[in-house]
Design a protein around this motif. Structure first.
Motif, PDB file in Angstrom:
ATOM      1  N   ASP A  19       0.822  -1.217   0.000  1.00 53.62           N
ATOM      2  CA  ASP A  19       0.000   0.000   0.000  1.00 53.62           C
ATOM      3  C   ASP A  19       0.854   1.264   0.000  1.00 53.62           C
ATOM      4  OD1 ASP A  19      -2.187  -1.675   0.050  1.00 53.62           O
ATOM      5  OD2 ASP A  19      -2.761  -1.217   2.115  1.00 53.62           O
ATOM      6  N   ALA A  20       1.900   1.279   0.820  1.00 46.77           N
ATOM      7  CA  ALA A  20       2.768   2.462   0.892  1.00 46.77           C
ATOM      8  C   ALA A  20       3.510   2.676  -0.423  1.00 46.77           C
ATOM      9  CB  ALA A  20       3.759   2.314   2.046  1.00 46.77           C
ATOM     10  N   GLY A  21       4.012   1.608  -1.005  1.00 44.60           N
ATOM     11  CA  GLY A  21       4.743   1.713  -2.269  1.00 44.60           C
ATOM     12  C   GLY A  21       3.871   2.191  -3.411  1.00 44.60           C
ATOM     13  N   LEU A  22       2.664   1.645  -3.504  1.00 45.51           N
ATOM     14  CA  LEU A  22       1.754   2.057  -4.567  1.00 45.51           C
ATOM     15  C   LEU A  22       1.313   3.509  -4.389  1.00 45.51           C
ATOM     16  CD1 LEU A  22      -0.424  -1.171  -4.942  1.00 45.51           C
ATOM     17  CD2 LEU A  22       1.429  -0.375  -6.437  1.00 45.51           C
ATOM     18  N   LEU A  23       1.114   3.933  -3.152  1.00 45.65           N
ATOM     19  CA  LEU A  23       0.751   5.325  -2.896  1.00 45.65           C
ATOM     20  C   LEU A  23       1.896   6.257  -3.279  1.00 45.65           C
ATOM     21  CD1 LEU A  23      -1.140   7.522  -1.850  1.00 45.65           C
ATOM     22  CD2 LEU A  23      -0.281   7.044   0.458  1.00 45.65           C
ATOM     23  N   ALA A  24       3.110   5.911  -2.880  1.00 42.04           N
ATOM     24  CA  ALA A  24       4.270   6.739  -3.235  1.00 42.04           C
ATOM     25  C   ALA A  24       4.410   6.840  -4.754  1.00 42.04           C
ATOM     26  CB  ALA A  24       5.543   6.174  -2.606  1.00 42.04           C
ATOM     27  N   MET A  64       2.064   9.232  -6.266  1.00 46.04           N
ATOM     28  CA  MET A  64       2.441  10.619  -5.960  1.00 46.04           C
ATOM     29  C   MET A  64       3.655  11.064  -6.775  1.00 46.04           C
ATOM     30  SD  MET A  64       1.999  10.307  -1.815  1.00 46.04           S
ATOM     31  CE  MET A  64       2.656  11.924  -1.442  1.00 46.04           C
ATOM     32  N   GLY A  65       4.207  10.145  -7.583  1.00 43.32           N
ATOM     33  CA  GLY A  65       5.396  10.465  -8.363  1.00 43.32           C
ATOM     34  C   GLY A  65       6.679  10.382  -7.567  1.00 43.32           C
ATOM     35  N   GLU A  66       6.612   9.835  -6.357  1.00 43.92           N
ATOM     36  CA  GLU A  66       7.805   9.652  -5.521  1.00 43.92           C
ATOM     37  C   GLU A  66       8.396   8.276  -5.831  1.00 43.92           C
ATOM     38  OE1 GLU A  66       7.321  10.560  -1.371  1.00 43.92           O
ATOM     39  OE2 GLU A  66       6.061  12.299  -1.819  1.00 43.92           O
ATOM     40  N   PHE A  67       8.997   8.185  -7.020  1.00 40.66           N
ATOM     41  CA  PHE A  67       9.433   6.894  -7.533  1.00 40.66           C
ATOM     42  C   PHE A  67      10.549   6.263  -6.713  1.00 40.66           C
ATOM     43  CE2 PHE A  67       7.802   8.897 -11.586  1.00 40.66           C
ATOM     44  CZ  PHE A  67       6.583   8.238 -11.528  1.00 40.66           C
ATOM     45  N   LYS A  68      11.480   7.058  -6.228  1.00 42.30           N
ATOM     46  CA  LYS A  68      12.584   6.498  -5.439  1.00 42.30           C
ATOM     47  C   LYS A  68      12.046   5.832  -4.172  1.00 42.30           C
ATOM     48  CE  LYS A  68      16.971   7.665  -3.312  1.00 42.30           C
ATOM     49  NZ  LYS A  68      17.925   8.688  -2.947  1.00 42.30           N
ATOM     50  N   LYS A  69      11.172   6.530  -3.463  1.00 36.23           N
ATOM     51  CA  LYS A  69      10.571   5.982  -2.246  1.00 36.23           C
ATOM     52  C   LYS A  69       9.722   4.755  -2.586  1.00 36.23           C
ATOM     53  CE  LYS A  69       9.004   8.686   0.916  1.00 36.23           C
ATOM     54  NZ  LYS A  69       8.951   8.918   2.328  1.00 36.23           N
ATOM     55  N   ALA A  70       8.961   4.847  -3.675  1.00 33.65           N
ATOM     56  CA  ALA A  70       8.108   3.733  -4.091  1.00 33.65           C
ATOM     57  C   ALA A  70       8.948   2.490  -4.383  1.00 33.65           C
ATOM     58  CB  ALA A  70       7.288   4.125  -5.316  1.00 33.65           C
ATOM     59  N   LEU A  71      10.036   2.671  -5.132  1.00 34.13           N
ATOM     60  CA  LEU A  71      10.889   1.528  -5.463  1.00 34.13           C
ATOM     61  C   LEU A  71      11.515   0.926  -4.220  1.00 34.13           C
ATOM     62  CD1 LEU A  71      12.566   2.780  -8.760  1.00 34.13           C
ATOM     63  CD2 LEU A  71      10.952   0.872  -8.507  1.00 34.13           C
ATOM     64  N   GLU A  72      11.898   1.765  -3.270  1.00 36.00           N
ATOM     65  CA  GLU A  72      12.479   1.252  -2.028  1.00 36.00           C
ATOM     66  C   GLU A  72      11.448   0.418  -1.261  1.00 36.00           C
ATOM     67  OE1 GLU A  72      13.246   2.473   2.460  1.00 36.00           O
ATOM     68  OE2 GLU A  72      13.355   4.149   1.044  1.00 36.00           O
ATOM     69  N   LEU A  73      10.244   0.946  -1.097  1.00 40.69           N
ATOM     70  CA  LEU A  73       9.203   0.233  -0.357  1.00 40.69           C
ATOM     71  C   LEU A  73       8.794  -1.062  -1.068  1.00 40.69           C
ATOM     72  CD1 LEU A  73       7.076   3.352   0.599  1.00 40.69           C
ATOM     73  CD2 LEU A  73       8.198   1.807   2.239  1.00 40.69           C
ATOM     74  N   LEU A  74       8.601  -0.981  -2.372  1.00 37.68           N
ATOM     75  CA  LEU A  74       8.179  -2.161  -3.127  1.00 37.68           C
ATOM     76  C   LEU A  74       9.281  -3.218  -3.179  1.00 37.68           C
ATOM     77  CD1 LEU A  74       6.251  -0.306  -5.954  1.00 37.68           C
ATOM     78  CD2 LEU A  74       5.238  -1.721  -4.144  1.00 37.68           C
ATOM     79  N   SER A  75      10.525  -2.791  -3.280  1.00 34.64           N
ATOM     80  CA  SER A  75      11.642  -3.744  -3.287  1.00 34.64           C
ATOM     81  C   SER A  75      11.759  -4.454  -1.939  1.00 34.64           C
ATOM     82  CB  SER A  75      12.955  -3.038  -3.629  1.00 34.64           C
ATOM     83  OG  SER A  75      12.901  -2.548  -4.948  1.00 34.64           O
ATOM     84  N   ARG A  76      11.579  -3.709  -0.869  1.00 34.15           N
ATOM     85  CA  ARG A  76      11.614  -4.326   0.459  1.00 34.15           C
ATOM     86  C   ARG A  76      10.451  -5.302   0.623  1.00 34.15           C
ATOM     87  NH1 ARG A  76      11.830   0.463   4.528  1.00 34.15           N
ATOM     88  NH2 ARG A  76      11.568  -1.215   6.036  1.00 34.15           N
ATOM     89  N   GLY A  77       9.273  -4.917   0.123  1.00 38.65           N
ATOM     90  CA  GLY A  77       8.123  -5.813   0.174  1.00 38.65           C
ATOM     91  C   GLY A  77       8.335  -7.068  -0.648  1.00 38.65           C
TER      92      GLY A  77
END
Length: 191
Positions: A91-96, A99-112
């Motif tokens: 959920d956090a990665g998809l939300l990021a 929002m166009g926060e791709f670096k944060k999204a990739l970090e969260l999704l990669s950890r997931g």
């Protein structure tokens, strides 16, 4: 080690439970359009008796109020308390990403993704597709195209070997995958 409740004359306990149910109270306040009151109750619950359901409910309310930065903060607090919860990473990665926060999204999704693979909790397909989509969307050059191609192929394999029935690889992603492939092969594909 909860004390036994004393009873009134009718045998009904007259003691309030030690933990207040902030989630239930917050949902009632939210449903009655008392959103600021709901947010205060969610915050109390977040600090005093957090649960994954409370976190997802609170973050969802904030997203619906167009307070997506607050929703990200809530997910991040939730991940500090529940660091092995795949749904919070998703959920956090998809939300990021939205929002166009791709670096944060990739970090969260990669950890997931790593967590889902290490714990066999499933969900690989969701993470792989989301990471591929971000690279295809971000498109900051050849490296992003290569990463998109890599993750789309991993996702396609995950869909093919899925134990969860015959889930079809999304058609829109097949189209994007074809475009990524063409762009990788063409000398001007990085433009």
């Amino acid at each position: 080690d909860m004390p036994l409740p004393s009873t009134a004359s009718g045998g009904i306990p007259n003691v309030v439970p030690l933990k207040e149910n902030y989630l239930a109270q917050a949902i009632l306040a939210r449903d009655n359009k008392r959103l600021d009151e709901a947010a205060k109750l969610y915050e109390k619950g977040l600090t005093q008796s957090p649960s994954v359901q409370l976190i997802t409910s609170y973050a969802s309310m904030e997203k619906n109020r167009n307070r997506r930065t607050d929703a990200i903060r809530i997910y991040e607090e939730g991940l500090r308390v529940f660091p092995n919860n795949i749904k919070l990473f998703e959920d956090a990665g998809l939300l990021a990403a939205s929002m166009g926060e791709f670096k944060k999204a990739l970090e969260l999704l990669s950890r997931g993704l790593a967590l889902s693979q290490n714990t066999a909790q499933g969900g690989d397909r969701i993470f792989l597709l989301a990471i591929a989509r971000i690279h295809a969307r971000r498109d900051s050059g050849h490296a992003d195209l290569e990463e998109a191609w890599k993750y789309y192929n991993l996702a396609k394999e995950a869909f093919a070997s899925s134990r969860h029935g015959k889930a079809a690889f999304p058609r829109d992603d097949l189209l994007v995958m074809d475009i990524v492939s063409i762009r990788l092969q063409h000398y001007r594909g990085g433009l």
